[in-house]
Design a protein around this motif. Structure first.
Motif, PDB file in Angstrom:
ATOM      1  N   VAL A 100      34.032  43.761  39.038  1.00 23.96           N
ATOM      2  CA  VAL A 100      34.948  44.559  39.961  1.00 23.96           C
ATOM      3  C   VAL A 100      34.706  43.777  41.328  1.00 23.96           C
ATOM      4  CG1 VAL A 100      35.361  46.745  41.072  1.00 23.96           C
ATOM      5  CG2 VAL A 100      34.048  46.719  38.814  1.00 23.96           C
ATOM      6  N   ILE A 101      35.898  43.745  41.964  1.00 21.24           N
ATOM      7  CA  ILE A 101      35.770  43.134  43.361  1.00 21.24           C
ATOM      8  C   ILE A 101      36.327  43.910  44.437  1.00 21.24           C
ATOM      9  CG2 ILE A 101      38.170  41.924  43.008  1.00 21.24           C
ATOM     10  CD1 ILE A 101      36.920  39.700  44.922  1.00 21.24           C
ATOM     11  N   ASN A 139      38.072  32.605  37.830  1.00 22.98           N
ATOM     12  CA  ASN A 139      36.732  31.854  37.500  1.00 22.98           C
ATOM     13  C   ASN A 139      35.883  32.949  37.244  1.00 22.98           C
ATOM     14  OD1 ASN A 139      38.057  29.610  38.002  1.00 22.98           O
ATOM     15  ND2 ASN A 139      37.273  29.276  39.874  1.00 22.98           N
ATOM     16  N   ASN A 140      35.986  34.337  37.964  1.00 25.96           N
ATOM     17  CA  ASN A 140      34.610  34.980  37.721  1.00 25.96           C
ATOM     18  C   ASN A 140      35.040  36.368  36.708  1.00 25.96           C
ATOM     19  OD1 ASN A 140      32.368  34.599  39.731  1.00 25.96           O
ATOM     20  ND2 ASN A 140      34.212  34.246  40.908  1.00 25.96           N
ATOM     21  N   LYS A 141      36.288  36.170  36.053  1.00 32.40           N
ATOM     22  CA  LYS A 141      36.752  36.927  35.097  1.00 32.40           C
ATOM     23  C   LYS A 141      36.692  38.557  35.388  1.00 32.40           C
ATOM     24  CE  LYS A 141      35.252  34.306  31.005  1.00 32.40           C
ATOM     25  NZ  LYS A 141      34.648  32.958  31.569  1.00 32.40           N
ATOM     26  N   ILE A 142      37.256  38.761  36.686  1.00 34.74           N
ATOM     27  CA  ILE A 142      37.221  40.025  37.301  1.00 34.74           C
ATOM     28  C   ILE A 142      38.124  40.843  36.539  1.00 34.74           C
ATOM     29  CG2 ILE A 142      37.629  41.385  39.507  1.00 34.74           C
ATOM     30  CD1 ILE A 142      36.235  38.989  40.879  1.00 34.74           C
ATOM     31  N   GLU A 143      37.980  42.172  36.328  1.00 38.24           N
ATOM     32  CA  GLU A 143      38.849  42.997  35.667  1.00 38.24           C
ATOM     33  C   GLU A 143      39.494  44.070  36.460  1.00 38.24           C
ATOM     34  OE1 GLU A 143      36.144  43.568  31.467  1.00 38.24           O
ATOM     35  OE2 GLU A 143      35.096  44.272  33.358  1.00 38.24           O
ATOM     36  N   ILE A 144      38.704  44.433  37.591  1.00 40.09           N
ATOM     37  CA  ILE A 144      39.088  45.696  38.700  1.00 40.09           C
ATOM     38  C   ILE A 144      39.257  44.958  40.140  1.00 40.09           C
ATOM     39  CG2 ILE A 144      38.707  47.778  39.567  1.00 40.09           C
ATOM     40  CD1 ILE A 144      37.590  48.343  36.720  1.00 40.09           C
ATOM     41  N   ILE A 145      40.287  45.332  40.642  1.00 40.24           N
ATOM     42  CA  ILE A 145      40.415  45.023  42.190  1.00 40.24           C
ATOM     43  C   ILE A 145      40.330  46.258  42.777  1.00 40.24           C
ATOM     44  CG2 ILE A 145      41.833  44.481  44.116  1.00 40.24           C
ATOM     45  CD1 ILE A 145      43.181  42.241  42.219  1.00 40.24           C
ATOM     46  N   HIS A 146      39.444  46.542  43.744  1.00 35.14           N
ATOM     47  CA  HIS A 146      39.341  47.880  44.450  1.00 35.14           C
ATOM     48  C   HIS A 146      39.625  47.451  45.887  1.00 35.14           C
ATOM     49  CE1 HIS A 146      36.584  51.780  45.167  1.00 35.14           C
ATOM     50  NE2 HIS A 146      37.492  51.757  46.030  1.00 35.14           N
ATOM     51  N   ALA A 147      40.724  47.732  46.242  1.00 39.02           N
ATOM     52  CA  ALA A 147      41.294  47.582  47.697  1.00 39.02           C
ATOM     53  C   ALA A 147      41.015  48.661  48.675  1.00 39.02           C
ATOM     54  CB  ALA A 147      42.722  46.993  47.609  1.00 39.02           C
ATOM     55  N   HIS A 148      40.856  48.499  49.774  1.00 42.44           N
ATOM     56  CA  HIS A 148      40.475  49.286  50.904  1.00 42.44           C
ATOM     57  C   HIS A 148      41.442  49.376  52.063  1.00 42.44           C
ATOM     58  CE1 HIS A 148      36.246  50.272  49.381  1.00 42.44           C
ATOM     59  NE2 HIS A 148      36.320  49.346  48.501  1.00 42.44           N
ATOM     60  N   SER A 149      42.068  50.382  52.267  1.00 46.48           N
ATOM     61  CA  SER A 149      42.695  50.594  53.503  1.00 46.48           C
ATOM     62  C   SER A 149      44.070  49.636  53.330  1.00 46.48           C
ATOM     63  CB  SER A 149      41.908  50.515  54.952  1.00 46.48           C
ATOM     64  OG  SER A 149      40.906  51.440  54.667  1.00 46.48           O
ATOM     65  N   VAL A 159      42.861  49.290  42.200  1.00 47.42           N
ATOM     66  CA  VAL A 159      42.638  50.656  42.584  1.00 47.42           C
ATOM     67  C   VAL A 159      42.789  50.473  44.335  1.00 47.42           C
ATOM     68  CG1 VAL A 159      40.604  52.425  42.977  1.00 47.42           C
ATOM     69  CG2 VAL A 159      41.141  51.370  40.755  1.00 47.42           C
ATOM     70  N   TRP A 160      43.487  51.602  44.735  1.00 47.58           N
ATOM     71  CA  TRP A 160      43.754  51.687  46.120  1.00 47.58           C
ATOM     72  C   TRP A 160      42.669  52.673  46.846  1.00 47.58           C
ATOM     73  CZ3 TRP A 160      46.702  54.792  49.621  1.00 47.58           C
ATOM     74  CH2 TRP A 160      46.613  54.292  50.965  1.00 47.58           C
TER      75      TRP A 160
END
Length: 355
Positions: free
Chosen positions: A3-4, A77-87, A106-107
């Motif tokens: 997750v990022i 490169n990091n095989k991220i599955e979920i973006i958790h974006a804030h504001s 996800v927002w």
């Protein structure tokens, strides 16, 4: 899970604190956690756990293709599955989602003017929301607004949490005397309504001696900031109200104070209240956003923009130190039990999995 968290800056604000705390706690919980500051770094960079992956984009302009490409490469490169974006970072996240459709987005809505949410300018947000897989709102008002105005089928209310922080040392001595310090932790923005607090403190100062008000938060050097300074000067309170700016030693400051106040005219779920609680401070807050829900009967909740009510509540705590101490201890236990990291991360993991 990989997750990022994406946030525009690492300035010391509530949404920024939450982004960093979530990234840190996900790593502690055994996930591969990352954090991205899209536009600029800030004081909170030093609070990111060393094992959390980190990238700064220094994005310029609305699109910032170079920065977007850098983030896309990092995610792949990091095989991220979920973006958790804030504001307001939702736009950056949406562009990445458009490029990488399989990633979950996800927002997280931290909107501070929840009482005025119907007047929210949200044209771009509404268009981007069709790319969101889920939305997290920090109070019920924002949850209801998202359900009625945005696209995703999964919208949850997940109240903010606070991490048990490490001990800090004061970077420099605080103004005022020990045992007589009131603190207000909020960036200098109009919805935080410093002016009402300053005028309420004037009434308190007439009836007590030796108390000082410390205003801790980023000074944007704008018209609002100048109005605050002018009000302090006009009321001849320069020696008793102190603007400390944005500080790295916030935890130590809170623990050196004796009363925490939040005078906002609008809020989401302010992290400052939770930090007051962990520091063991008695609380006076206005009845906006989720403040009353957080404080319950463990502090004093007053109407917003009401000088008399705010000054009276502060005065009552000053005149009844034993009551203040008991309520502060009860609120501290309430925050630890109800707003701890473990419960939050468990609910967040469940939400991620449901996507």
């Amino acid at each position: 899970m990989r997750v990022i968290q994406i946030i525009d800056s690492l300035d010391a604000g509530g949404a920024e604190r939450m982004a960093v705390q979530i990234a840190n706690e996900l790593q502690i919980a055994g996930h591969e956690s990352h954090l991205c500051a899209t536009r600029r770094e800030g004081l909170l960079k030093k609070t990111i756990h060393e094992s959390v992956g980190y990238i700064s984009l220094e994005k310029k302009g609305r699109i910032g293709i170079k920065a977007m490409t850098k983030l896309k490469t990092y995610i792949l490169n990091n095989k991220i599955e979920i973006i958790h974006a804030h504001s307001t970072s939702f736009f950056t996240a949406t562009v990445i989602k458009w490029w990488l459709p399989s990633i979950k987005l996800v927002w997280h809505d931290h909107y501070g003017n929840a009482e005025e949410v119907e007047n929210r300018k949200a044209g771009a947000l509404k268009k981007c929301s069709r790319f969101f897989n889920g939305i997290i709102s920090v109070n019920e008002l924002l949850k209801d607004w998202s359900i009625h105005n945005l696209k995703p089928s999964k919208v949850i209310y997940l109240r903010n949490f606070v991490s048990n922080s490490l001990e800090q040392q004061l970077l420099k001595p605080l103004p005022g005397s020990a045992g007589k310090r009131i603190v207000h932790l909020a960036n200098l923005r109009s919805q935080k309504d410093h002016t009402t607090l300053i005028k309420a403190f004037q009434e308190v100062y007439k009836n007590t001696t030796g108390w000082n008000l410390l205003l801790v938060g980023m000074d944007f050097q704008d018209d609002y900031s100048r109005d605050i300074k002018s009000t302090i000067e006009d009321l001849k309170l320069d020696e008793h109200i102190h603007l400390l700016g944005s500080r790295q030693d916030t935890i130590a400051i809170l623990k050196a104070c004796d009363l925490g106040v939040l005078s906002s005219r609008s809020e989401g779920l302010p992290v400052a209240l939770l930090e007051y609680g962990l520091a063991g401070l008695p609380i006076v807050t206005t009845d906006v956003g989720a403040c009353k829900e957080v404080v319950l009967d463990y502090g004093k909740v007053v109407p917003s923009q009401n000088i008399n009510s705010l000054s009276q509540a502060i005065q009552e705590f000053i005149e009844n130190p034993e009551e203040a101490k008991l309520m502060a201890h009860s609120f501290q236990q309430h925050v630890i039990t109800t707003f701890g990291a473990a419960s939050y991360i468990e609910k967040l993991e469940t939400f991620y999995s449901s996507l």
